[in-house]
Design an enzyme around this catalytic site. Structure first.
Site, PDB file in Angstrom:
ATOM      1  N   ARG A   1     -21.666  54.816 -81.744  1.00  0.00           N
ATOM      2  CA  ARG A   1     -22.358  56.028 -81.293  1.00  0.00           C
ATOM      3  C   ARG A   1     -23.884  55.906 -81.275  1.00  0.00           C
ATOM      4  NH1 ARG A   1     -22.287  60.535 -82.908  1.00  0.00           N
ATOM      5  NH2 ARG A   1     -21.915  61.573 -80.929  1.00  0.00           N
TER       6      ARG A   1
ATOM      7  N   CYS B   1     -25.222  40.400 -82.510  1.00  0.00           N
ATOM      8  CA  CYS B   1     -26.375  39.826 -81.824  1.00  0.00           C
ATOM      9  C   CYS B   1     -26.809  40.671 -80.641  1.00  0.00           C
ATOM     10  CB  CYS B   1     -26.037  38.419 -81.365  1.00  0.00           C
ATOM     11  SG  CYS B   1     -25.569  37.432 -82.768  1.00  0.00           S
TER      12      CYS B   1
ATOM     13  N   TYR C   1     -14.798  59.551 -82.854  1.00  0.00           N
ATOM     14  CA  TYR C   1     -15.381  58.543 -81.967  1.00  0.00           C
ATOM     15  C   TYR C   1     -16.020  57.404 -82.762  1.00  0.00           C
ATOM     16  CZ  TYR C   1     -14.558  62.478 -78.891  1.00  0.00           C
ATOM     17  OH  TYR C   1     -13.965  63.522 -78.227  1.00  0.00           O
TER      18      TYR C   1
END
Ligand code: LLP
Length: 405
Positions: free
Chosen positions: A299, A330, A359
């Site tokens: 999120r 990365c 979520y």
């Protein structure tokens, strides 16, 4: 939290069962004077134990794929008759599964879908109850990625064209509802009322066209407060939401109200626990590197979303200073917080990323070949592992790498 983290490892999702059931009850109570069904939006958190817990308490479900439908059936077969199926890209196979399972309602989002569903229903000789998901062209103040109710969005059918589309339902489809969903993380009740008003007007027109409309599905989207220093009273929020919707439903008459909350039921019930691996300074900046990352909770990276981060065992003396809390992935976008005032953290400390129940896990991925976290459900004094940590073997199991000679 520390003992759970030791027992099950980190990163770890921890949920409170009580919190989830209380939120469901808030909804059920607020709408109790009307025929209604709370259809939990499975996408917010689709873990079986959570679905099962909600199913036992009479919740229905809003699903958007064959996978979500199968999850609900696996959690509780008898919940099939309380399922609404939304989504703009249902495949024939998904329709067949839903038709055979005997779900409550298809939320149809295009004419093409109406045609295909009509064909599939005729083929299987199964009648289906349908609603059109209309696009009411209502503005909502939320992140552009999760706003859905305006004409330029891909969702629904333009409300001005809906009446003509209803006439096209074949003989196996029974148009009996109208659906709408204007977006997610909407904190004011007002746009929900505005959308319902437009839907009510359409229902009156459809009834004049002799469609026996019995369902108004107002979608989900009621927001929460992610900032702990801003006031938030969930009971009051649901009351305001109900106050915006109920008079419209009552004055239309003869309706069962369908609600599709996701986030509101599960977000604040869950935290993501992560262990600090390293603390490093690059120039002026301090980076707290945890073993949790964007693949576990996307999120912040995807919506610049704010989540409170707290040390699980705060030390009294530690001074606060700005830091970025990041993961090992990365990508520069792999962060949980940027320039956040936090107490000084040390390697080995446990942090909780709050309000991660919605979520979070449902959007987790294997990016950077990181196994997805485990999930624990706390019920009073008991903690139950509801999903074991994914293993490297799990991740490799689907693949074949025979040399191409
Ligand atoms: N019904 C439909 C048709 C939906 O598309 C959604 C969410 C819901 C109900 C539930 O909305 P809620 O009550 O949870 O706001 N990943 C984003 C949110 C995406 C919402 C997508 N649709 C986030 O993390 O903020």
């Amino acid at each position: 939290m520390e003992s759970l983290a030791r027992r099950f490892g980190t990163p770890l999702y921890v949920y409170s069962a009580n919190h989830i059931t209380q939120r469901l009850e808030l909804f059920q109570l607020a709408f109790s004077s009307l025929p209604h069904l709370v259809c939990y939006a499975v996408k917010a958190n689709s873990t079986l134990a959570i679905l099962q817990m909600l199913a036992c308490r009479g919740a229905g479900f809003d699903v958007v794929s064959g996978g979500e439908l199968e999850r609900v059936l696996a959690a509780d077969r008898a919940a099939a008759e309380r399922i609404v199926f939304s989504g703009i890209g249902k495949t024939a196979a998904e329709m067949d599964l839903a038709l055979r399972s005997g779900i409550l309602l298809f939320n149809v989002e295009s004419e093409g879908e109406l045609e295909l569903l009509s064909e599939r229903a005729a083929k299987l000789r199964k009648r289906a109850q349908i609603a059109l998901r209309v696009n009411p062209d209502v503005f909502t103040e939320t992140h552009p990625y999760i706003s859905t109710g305006m004409r330029e969005h891909k969702f629904g059918i333009d409300i001005r064209r809906a009446r003509a589309v209803y006439r096209k339902a074949g003989k196996y489809l029974e148009p009996c509802g109208v659906s709408v969903h204007i977006g997610s993380q909407i904190r004011s009740a007002e746009p929900f009322g505005a959308a319902a008003q437009r839907v009510a007007k359409l229902i009156a027109d459809l009834r004049r066209d002799e469609h026996p409309i019995r369902f108004m599905d107002v979608g989900g989207g009621l927001g929460i407060e992610y900032h702990s220093d801003r006031p938030f009273d969930p009971e009051e929020k649901v009351r305001q939401y109900a106050a915006a919707l109920m008079p419209i439903v009552e004055s239309t008459g003869g309706l069962t109200l369908l609600l599709e909350p996701g986030r509101f039921l599960v977000a604040q019930a869950g935290a993501l626990l992560a262990r600090v691996l390293y603390v490093k300074k690059n120039g002026e900046k301090t980076f707290v590197i945890t073993d949790g990352a964007m693949n576990d909770l996307i999120r912040p990276a995807l919506y610049q979303a704010f989540h409170e981060i707290v040390p699980v065992a705060p030390r009294r003396s530690s001074r606060r200073a700005p830091a970025d809390v990041v993961g090992p992935v990365c990508e520069t976008g792999d962060f949980f917080a940027r320039d956040r005032e936090l107490p000084a953290l040390q390697p080995g400390e446990l942090v909780a990323i709050l309000d991660a129940g919605a979520y979070g896990m449902s959007l987790a991925s294997n990016y950077n070949s990181r196994p997805r976290p485990a999930e624990v459900l706390v019920e009073g004094k008991r903690a139950r592992l509801i999903r074991r940590r994914e293993t490297i073997e799990d991740m490799l199991a689907q693949e074949r790498a025979e040399a191409l000679l």
